[in-house]
Scaffold this motif. Structure first.
Motif, PDB file in Angstrom:
ATOM      1  N   ASP A  85      77.574  68.751  38.676  1.00  7.78           N
ATOM      2  CA  ASP A  85      78.819  69.094  39.346  1.00  7.78           C
ATOM      3  C   ASP A  85      78.532  69.680  40.715  1.00  7.78           C
ATOM      4  OD1 ASP A  85      79.867  68.310  36.966  1.00  7.78           O
ATOM      5  OD2 ASP A  85      81.047  70.122  36.615  1.00  7.78           O
ATOM      6  N   CYS A  87      80.562  71.472  44.056  1.00  3.59           N
ATOM      7  CA  CYS A  87      81.799  72.047  44.562  1.00  3.59           C
ATOM      8  C   CYS A  87      81.528  72.771  45.869  1.00  3.59           C
ATOM      9  CB  CYS A  87      82.393  73.015  43.530  1.00  3.59           C
ATOM     10  SG  CYS A  87      83.937  73.807  44.039  1.00  3.59           S
ATOM     11  N   ARG A 115      88.000  74.239  38.818  1.00  2.74           N
ATOM     12  CA  ARG A 115      88.337  72.999  39.519  1.00  2.74           C
ATOM     13  C   ARG A 115      89.748  73.029  40.117  1.00  2.74           C
ATOM     14  NH1 ARG A 115      86.172  68.102  35.540  1.00  2.74           N
ATOM     15  NH2 ARG A 115      84.204  69.066  34.926  1.00  2.74           N
ATOM     16  N   TYR A 133      85.608  69.146  44.655  1.00  4.11           N
ATOM     17  CA  TYR A 133      84.917  69.311  43.371  1.00  4.11           C
ATOM     18  C   TYR A 133      84.628  67.924  42.795  1.00  4.11           C
ATOM     19  CZ  TYR A 133      83.395  71.509  39.047  1.00  4.11           C
ATOM     20  OH  TYR A 133      82.621  71.953  38.000  1.00  4.11           O
ATOM     21  N   SER A 135      82.582  65.823  39.593  1.00  3.09           N
ATOM     22  CA  SER A 135      81.930  65.882  38.292  1.00  3.09           C
ATOM     23  C   SER A 135      81.436  64.486  37.933  1.00  3.09           C
ATOM     24  CB  SER A 135      82.899  66.390  37.219  1.00  3.09           C
ATOM     25  OG  SER A 135      82.307  66.316  35.929  1.00  3.09           O
ATOM     26  N   ASP A 138      82.254  63.181  34.419  1.00  2.00           N
ATOM     27  CA  ASP A 138      83.640  62.753  34.234  1.00  2.00           C
ATOM     28  C   ASP A 138      84.021  61.599  35.164  1.00  2.00           C
ATOM     29  OD1 ASP A 138      83.999  64.733  32.335  1.00  2.00           O
ATOM     30  OD2 ASP A 138      84.676  66.210  33.811  1.00  2.00           O
TER      31      ASP A 138
END
Length: 248
Positions: A85, A87, A115, A133, A135, A138
């Protein structure tokens, strides 16, 4: 003779977009970190809120790592190596970062964890244009835009770059001038915003027996998780598109 049905591999790129214009964020799938940075205006600095990048600078006031202007080029070269991840939020100067209050720092921590912002994702002290953000697990990238029109500019730049790369292949005499390469204007994409507000798949392809390119738009309002789109991609492409944008 019936027209051959296109499969996923017959397209240049597929991009899932779901826009929330009220909260000013867009969820993408099919957009890499490198593609994002190459499709927006260069940023001065970025404050890293969640990451595993090891070569950033350290801000003592917030205890966040950051990428300064002078370190942006080596950072961009390392983008494919960044895993997990990721961010961040952009900012104008470290002097302004040092003015962040404890509450504002807590809001940044909240965004990196949840998030989503606790209040606004845009900070007057930082003068940030984005809050980002991503991921990979995902297959999702969520971007808050201070100016929502930047989302269409990003998509236009992404597709135009892909078209330019495809048209630029071949020998010297086969190369087209920059003026002759098809391009899409962000205004055209903005006219289709009602589709992406429902969640939509944009599929870029080159038209047969033509110098034109096209973007097929399919509304996917039934998909709550972007990664599901890629599992069902070929089935989705069997559906009639809701809109066809011709690029010439």
């Amino acid at each position: 003779m019936a027209k051959k049905m296109k499969s996923a591999d017959d397209f240049i790129h597929h991009l899932y977009i779901h826009m929330n214009d009220v909260d000013q964020f867009v969820i993408y799938s099919g957009l890499s970190l490198r593609q994002f940075f190459s499709s927006i205006e260069p940023m001065k600095n970025i404050l890293l809120l969640k990451h595993n990048y090891e070569d950033g600078s350290f801000n003592m006031h917030t205890q966040f790592d950051y990428i300064a202007t002078e370190d942006m080029t080596p950072f961009l070269k390392r983008l494919p190596d960044i895993k997990g991840d990721f961010c961040w939020i952009d900012f104008s100067s470290e002097k302004n970062v040092n003015q962040l209050s404890p509450v504002e720092q807590a809001e940044l921590l909240y965004f990196g964890h949840k998030r989503e912002p606790l209040a606004s994702p845009f900070f007057s002290k930082l003068q940030n244009r984005y809050a980002y953000y991503a991921s990979p697990n995902d297959k999702m990238t969520k971007v808050y835009f201070r100016f929502l029109g930047d989302s269409e500019l990003l998509t236009a730049n992404l597709f135009n770059k892909m078209i330019h790369e495809k048209e630029g292949t071949g020998g010297f005499w086969r190369r087209k001038s920059k003026q002759a390469i098809p391009t899409i204007d962000p205004i055209v994409l903005r006219a289709c915003r009602h589709f992406v507000k429902e969640g939509a798949l944009l599929s870029l392809f080159k038209m047969e027996k033509s110098s034109q390119y096209g973007i097929e738009i399919r509304t996917l309002s039934d998909y709550n998780f972007p990664d599901e789109v890629w599992v069902d991609l070929n089935e989705i492409l069997k559906q009639n598109y809701d809109e066809l944008i011709k690029i010439s």
